[in-house]
Design a protein around this motif. Structure first.
Motif, short mmCIF file in Angstrom:
data_model
loop_
_atom_site.label_atom_id
_atom_site.label_comp_id
_atom_site.label_asym_id
_atom_site.label_seq_id
_atom_site.Cartn_x
_atom_site.Cartn_y
_atom_site.Cartn_z
N LYS A 1 3.31 7.57 0.97
CA LYS A 1 4.69 7.32 0.57
C LYS A 1 4.64 6.48 -0.70
CE LYS A 1 8.87 5.12 2.34
NZ LYS A 1 9.35 4.27 3.44
N PRO A 2 5.00 7.03 -1.86
CA PRO A 2 4.88 6.30 -3.12
C PRO A 2 5.56 4.92 -3.10
CG PRO A 2 5.35 8.59 -3.58
CD PRO A 2 5.48 8.40 -2.08
N ASP A 3 6.63 4.76 -2.32
CA ASP A 3 7.32 3.47 -2.24
C ASP A 3 6.62 2.48 -1.32
OD1 ASP A 3 9.25 4.41 -3.97
OD2 ASP A 3 10.64 4.97 -2.36
N GLY A 4 5.60 2.95 -0.61
CA GLY A 4 4.82 2.07 0.26
C GLY A 4 4.97 2.40 1.73
N VAL A 5 3.86 2.27 2.43
CA VAL A 5 3.82 2.48 3.87
C VAL A 5 2.69 1.60 4.41
CG1 VAL A 5 2.29 4.50 3.72
CG2 VAL A 5 3.73 4.19 5.74
N ALA B 1 0.84 -1.20 0.00
CA ALA B 1 0.00 0.00 0.00
C ALA B 1 0.88 1.24 0.00
CB ALA B 1 -0.90 -0.01 1.22
N GLU B 2 0.43 2.25 -0.71
CA GLU B 2 1.20 3.49 -0.77
C GLU B 2 0.76 4.50 0.28
OE1 GLU B 2 -1.20 6.01 -4.15
OE2 GLU B 2 0.30 4.57 -4.82
N ALA B 3 -0.33 4.20 0.99
CA ALA B 3 -0.83 5.17 1.97
C ALA B 3 -1.67 4.47 3.03
CB ALA B 3 -1.68 6.23 1.27
N THR C 1 -8.26 3.42 10.84
CA THR C 1 -7.18 3.58 9.89
C THR C 1 -7.30 2.50 8.82
OG1 THR C 1 -5.77 4.54 11.59
CG2 THR C 1 -4.66 3.70 9.63
N ILE C 2 -7.19 2.93 7.56
CA ILE C 2 -7.36 2.04 6.42
C ILE C 2 -6.11 2.15 5.55
CG2 ILE C 2 -8.91 1.36 4.54
CD1 ILE C 2 -10.35 4.02 6.46
N GLU C 3 -5.69 1.02 4.98
CA GLU C 3 -4.48 0.97 4.18
C GLU C 3 -4.83 0.68 2.72
OE1 GLU C 3 -0.99 -1.12 6.02
OE2 GLU C 3 -1.40 -2.52 4.37
N GLY C 4 -4.20 1.40 1.78
CA GLY C 4 -4.46 1.15 0.37
C GLY C 4 -3.82 2.20 -0.50
N ASP C 5 -4.24 2.23 -1.77
CA ASP C 5 -3.73 3.29 -2.64
C ASP C 5 -4.57 4.55 -2.38
OD1 ASP C 5 -5.66 3.82 -5.14
OD2 ASP C 5 -5.72 1.69 -4.65
#
Length: 96
Positions: free
Chosen positions: A81-85, A2-4, A45-49
């Motif tokens: 973070k474009p590289d992933g977080v 995920a990027e964000a 809190t949710i993770e994804g693009d």
């Protein structure tokens, strides 16, 4: 990866007895999104693009309006973070 991740606090402007009902509807929407999430006492809190997360915020507001809420306040925090977080990289050391 995920990027964000996005933390969302929905504050539906309703009488107190309907508050949790509306919050539960938003959490149900998040669960059904298929995205990784963590429900906290004040926000989820949710993770994804990033685009998907922002669309989910829009849908969360719409769910409230569709259920008779005249006004919704949304508070969001985004870690991008474009590289992933990931959520795990931030909180895994605090889980038992």
């Amino acid at each position: 990866m995920a990027e964000a991740h996005l933390s969302l606090k929905i504050l539906p402007v309703v009488e107190e007895k309907r508050l949790y009902e509306m919050v539960d509807k938003v959490i149900e929407l998040i669960i059904n999104s298929g995205l990784k999430y963590v429900v906290g006492p004040s926000e989820t809190t949710i993770e994804g693009d990033l685009d998907t997360l922002l669309e989910l915020v829009k849908k969360a507001n719409q769910v409230c309006i569709e259920n008779g809420v005249p006004r919704v306040v949304s508070v969001i925090t985004i870690d991008y973070k474009p590289d992933g977080v990931t959520i795990d990289e931030k909180i895994s050391k605090y889980r038992s």
